[in-house]
Design a protein around this motif. Sequence first.
Motif, PDB file in Angstrom:
ATOM      1  N   LEU A 150      32.720  60.723  33.915  1.00 41.26           N
ATOM      2  CA  LEU A 150      32.931  59.318  34.266  1.00 41.26           C
ATOM      3  C   LEU A 150      31.351  58.506  34.317  1.00 41.26           C
ATOM      4  CD1 LEU A 150      35.612  59.934  37.121  1.00 41.26           C
ATOM      5  CD2 LEU A 150      35.779  59.102  34.749  1.00 41.26           C
ATOM      6  N   LYS A 151      30.765  58.668  33.356  1.00 48.33           N
ATOM      7  CA  LYS A 151      29.320  58.127  33.454  1.00 48.33           C
ATOM      8  C   LYS A 151      29.574  56.581  32.896  1.00 48.33           C
ATOM      9  CE  LYS A 151      25.993  61.481  34.110  1.00 48.33           C
ATOM     10  NZ  LYS A 151      26.651  62.655  33.793  1.00 48.33           N
ATOM     11  N   ARG A 152      28.959  55.768  33.678  1.00 44.37           N
ATOM     12  CA  ARG A 152      29.291  54.121  32.966  1.00 44.37           C
ATOM     13  C   ARG A 152      28.259  53.972  32.037  1.00 44.37           C
ATOM     14  NH1 ARG A 152      31.695  50.540  37.655  1.00 44.37           N
ATOM     15  NH2 ARG A 152      32.296  52.214  39.276  1.00 44.37           N
ATOM     16  N   SER A 153      28.572  52.899  31.154  1.00 42.17           N
ATOM     17  CA  SER A 153      27.695  52.777  30.126  1.00 42.17           C
ATOM     18  C   SER A 153      26.701  51.860  30.427  1.00 42.17           C
ATOM     19  CB  SER A 153      28.505  51.946  28.892  1.00 42.17           C
ATOM     20  OG  SER A 153      29.126  50.638  29.251  1.00 42.17           O
ATOM     21  N   LEU A 154      26.827  51.101  31.574  1.00 39.03           N
ATOM     22  CA  LEU A 154      25.706  50.230  32.319  1.00 39.03           C
ATOM     23  C   LEU A 154      26.026  50.518  33.785  1.00 39.03           C
ATOM     24  CD1 LEU A 154      25.858  46.980  30.325  1.00 39.03           C
ATOM     25  CD2 LEU A 154      24.273  48.502  30.364  1.00 39.03           C
ATOM     26  N   ASP A 155      24.892  50.234  34.691  1.00 44.37           N
ATOM     27  CA  ASP A 155      24.801  50.513  36.080  1.00 44.37           C
ATOM     28  C   ASP A 155      26.177  49.672  36.598  1.00 44.37           C
ATOM     29  OD1 ASP A 155      23.085  52.214  36.452  1.00 44.37           O
ATOM     30  OD2 ASP A 155      21.503  50.968  37.511  1.00 44.37           O
ATOM     31  N   LYS A 156      26.521  48.531  36.414  1.00 41.21           N
ATOM     32  CA  LYS A 156      27.420  47.999  37.281  1.00 41.21           C
ATOM     33  C   LYS A 156      28.878  47.431  36.130  1.00 41.21           C
ATOM     34  CE  LYS A 156      24.753  46.585  41.239  1.00 41.21           C
ATOM     35  NZ  LYS A 156      24.188  45.729  41.933  1.00 41.21           N
ATOM     36  N   SER A 157      28.795  48.257  35.199  1.00 42.74           N
ATOM     37  CA  SER A 157      29.699  47.871  34.272  1.00 42.74           C
ATOM     38  C   SER A 157      31.220  47.937  34.962  1.00 42.74           C
ATOM     39  CB  SER A 157      29.861  48.612  33.185  1.00 42.74           C
ATOM     40  OG  SER A 157      30.250  50.065  33.479  1.00 42.74           O
ATOM     41  N   LYS A 158      32.258  46.888  34.401  1.00 40.17           N
ATOM     42  CA  LYS A 158      33.522  46.775  34.993  1.00 40.17           C
ATOM     43  C   LYS A 158      34.040  48.044  34.443  1.00 40.17           C
ATOM     44  CE  LYS A 158      37.600  44.085  35.526  1.00 40.17           C
ATOM     45  NZ  LYS A 158      38.482  43.134  35.379  1.00 40.17           N
ATOM     46  N   VAL A 159      35.113  48.905  35.197  1.00 43.66           N
ATOM     47  CA  VAL A 159      35.527  49.944  34.913  1.00 43.66           C
ATOM     48  C   VAL A 159      37.044  50.099  35.084  1.00 43.66           C
ATOM     49  CG1 VAL A 159      34.696  51.352  36.936  1.00 43.66           C
ATOM     50  CG2 VAL A 159      35.026  52.642  34.642  1.00 43.66           C
ATOM     51  N   LEU A 160      37.945  50.859  34.280  1.00 42.03           N
ATOM     52  CA  LEU A 160      38.990  50.966  34.821  1.00 42.03           C
ATOM     53  C   LEU A 160      39.350  52.847  34.539  1.00 42.03           C
ATOM     54  CD1 LEU A 160      42.140  50.057  35.886  1.00 42.03           C
ATOM     55  CD2 LEU A 160      42.514  49.783  33.440  1.00 42.03           C
ATOM     56  N   ILE A 161      40.134  53.119  35.332  1.00 39.97           N
ATOM     57  CA  ILE A 161      40.351  54.816  35.233  1.00 39.97           C
ATOM     58  C   ILE A 161      42.024  54.827  35.228  1.00 39.97           C
ATOM     59  CG2 ILE A 161      40.042  57.255  36.037  1.00 39.97           C
ATOM     60  CD1 ILE A 161      37.567  55.851  37.442  1.00 39.97           C
ATOM     61  N   CYS A 162      42.408  55.314  34.165  1.00 40.35           N
ATOM     62  CA  CYS A 162      44.186  55.630  34.206  1.00 40.35           C
ATOM     63  C   CYS A 162      44.326  57.023  34.245  1.00 40.35           C
ATOM     64  CB  CYS A 162      44.764  55.005  32.775  1.00 40.35           C
ATOM     65  SG  CYS A 162      44.475  53.099  32.974  1.00 40.35           S
ATOM     66  N   ILE A 163      45.168  57.486  35.105  1.00 38.46           N
ATOM     67  CA  ILE A 163      45.377  58.828  35.379  1.00 38.46           C
ATOM     68  C   ILE A 163      46.939  59.138  35.110  1.00 38.46           C
ATOM     69  CG2 ILE A 163      45.377  58.752  37.800  1.00 38.46           C
ATOM     70  CD1 ILE A 163      44.283  61.699  37.843  1.00 38.46           C
ATOM     71  N   CYS A 164      47.450  60.086  34.407  1.00 38.85           N
ATOM     72  CA  CYS A 164      48.968  60.454  34.736  1.00 38.85           C
ATOM     73  C   CYS A 164      49.055  62.068  34.202  1.00 38.85           C
ATOM     74  CB  CYS A 164      49.555  59.774  33.350  1.00 38.85           C
ATOM     75  SG  CYS A 164      50.947  59.961  33.433  1.00 38.85           S
ATOM     76  N   GLY A 165      49.794  62.554  34.817  1.00 38.61           N
ATOM     77  CA  GLY A 165      50.142  63.984  34.561  1.00 38.61           C
ATOM     78  C   GLY A 165      51.320  64.407  35.576  1.00 38.61           C
ATOM     79  N   PRO A 166      51.398  65.647  35.872  1.00 39.43           N
ATOM     80  CA  PRO A 166      52.225  66.245  36.824  1.00 39.43           C
ATOM     81  C   PRO A 166      51.644  65.723  38.208  1.00 39.43           C
ATOM     82  CG  PRO A 166      51.773  68.036  35.498  1.00 39.43           C
ATOM     83  CD  PRO A 166      50.803  66.849  34.916  1.00 39.43           C
ATOM     84  N   MET A 167      52.738  65.559  39.134  1.00 41.69           N
ATOM     85  CA  MET A 167      52.152  64.985  40.507  1.00 41.69           C
ATOM     86  C   MET A 167      50.849  65.568  41.092  1.00 41.69           C
ATOM     87  SD  MET A 167      53.135  62.220  42.421  1.00 41.69           S
ATOM     88  CE  MET A 167      54.922  61.759  41.964  1.00 41.69           C
ATOM     89  N   PRO A 168      50.723  67.028  41.168  1.00 41.98           N
ATOM     90  CA  PRO A 168      49.820  67.615  41.639  1.00 41.98           C
ATOM     91  C   PRO A 168      48.315  67.418  41.166  1.00 41.98           C
ATOM     92  CG  PRO A 168      51.566  69.255  41.519  1.00 41.98           C
ATOM     93  CD  PRO A 168      51.899  68.069  40.688  1.00 41.98           C
TER      94      PRO A 168
END
Length: 435
Positions: A393-411
């Motif tokens: 999870l390394k941003r392209s710039l220090d304060k770049s606007k970021v979104l992380i989407c996550i999906c998989g089994p509940m645990p």
Amino acid sequence: MEYHPGGEDELMRAAGSDGTDLFDQVHRWVNYESMLKECLVGRMAVKSAVPKDYHEEKKVLNGMLPKSQPTNPLAKESPVSPSYDWFQTDSLVTIVIYTKQKDINLDSVIVDYQDDSFRAETIIKDYSYLIYIGLSHEIQEDFSVQVVENVGKIEIVLKKTENTSWTCLGHPLENHNLLIPKKDTGLYYRKCQLISKEDVTHDTKLFCLMLPPSTHLQVPIGQHVYLKLTITGTEIVKPYTPVSNSLLSEFKEPVLPNNKYIYFLIKIYPAGLFTPELDHLQIGDFVSVSSPEGNFKISQFQELEDLFLLAAGTGFTPMVKILNYALTNIPTLRKVKLMFFNKTEDDIIWRSQLEKLAFKDKRFDIEFVLSAPTSEWNGKQGHISPALLSEFLKRSLDKSKVLICICGPMPFTEQGIRLLHDLNFSKDEIHSFTT
């Protein structure tokens, strides 16, 4: 009962009756199946006949008849209620819906014509506005839907079966001309035909379903639908996120209105109840498909610079349309990275397509992580962990606007969200897909 966050009284509303509607009304997104699996004693051998007035009776038993709710001072104001009108020519009837909103598009409206009843549901923020009419005359199956986006006007043009003048549109059906919270609307289904299915991995297939000609439905990005089959006399329902038919096809928004096909990547569980039945369907058979559900908003992509996708197994499905959309429609985007967790190399869905896409578009990177690889595997190994994520999870710039989407089994998803918070990502920067 003492552990129930909503208290004992809330649970007692469903005592001695079917609590499904009440549960769905309050927290439809909770994965109750995995929770209840631990408590299953066995299945009832005999299914009792359901009387016709069962639904009405059930609502009373569940205490779901309208009653005054405590007002929440922080509750969001509902949008201005839309209105509608209609006019006709010798051969056509046009229904116009004035939504009074500017961000309306073809995704926002779902139209069905079934059993002489016409139903048009318009989604406005977290609300649903319904036109639901038993038509006074027959119409042809196909109709057209157009949206004038800048004024929020929807035009639905119906073709008359006979060129006669209609004195009225028809009689109103349940919830007609009402604006109600989306969470209070029941799921509405239409029968879709199985057109094709093809192997993708040893246990995952790509299913193609065709909408009936009398339906207009486009599933918004990041949303899912429910598939319904009747198995040994019981209706079984499962949520699935539609995908595009390929990662490499040219993807243009908005999708053409005549887009009649919906694709699903579905893993077949041999010991399961639902997926073997789905897999046994013949080409030409029918599956009931609900209207879309989900809380992903495309506005989360505005001015986005870095998009990180974390997927495990078939948790990859919501990422397909997100990937396609992001690489095509977000001008500010610098980087899209997908970390894809699987057990073995054979389990990786669309591996060659992902690798080709990464080669074709330099903004996109893919990393595969295997939990049970063979000795020949040279890539990353293990499960989701702080070490893997902090490097990824390394941003392209220090304060770049970021979104992380996550999906998989509940645990996987719960652990991932905890780790993301530990890495100081805010709630607004994380979207988890849970059904």
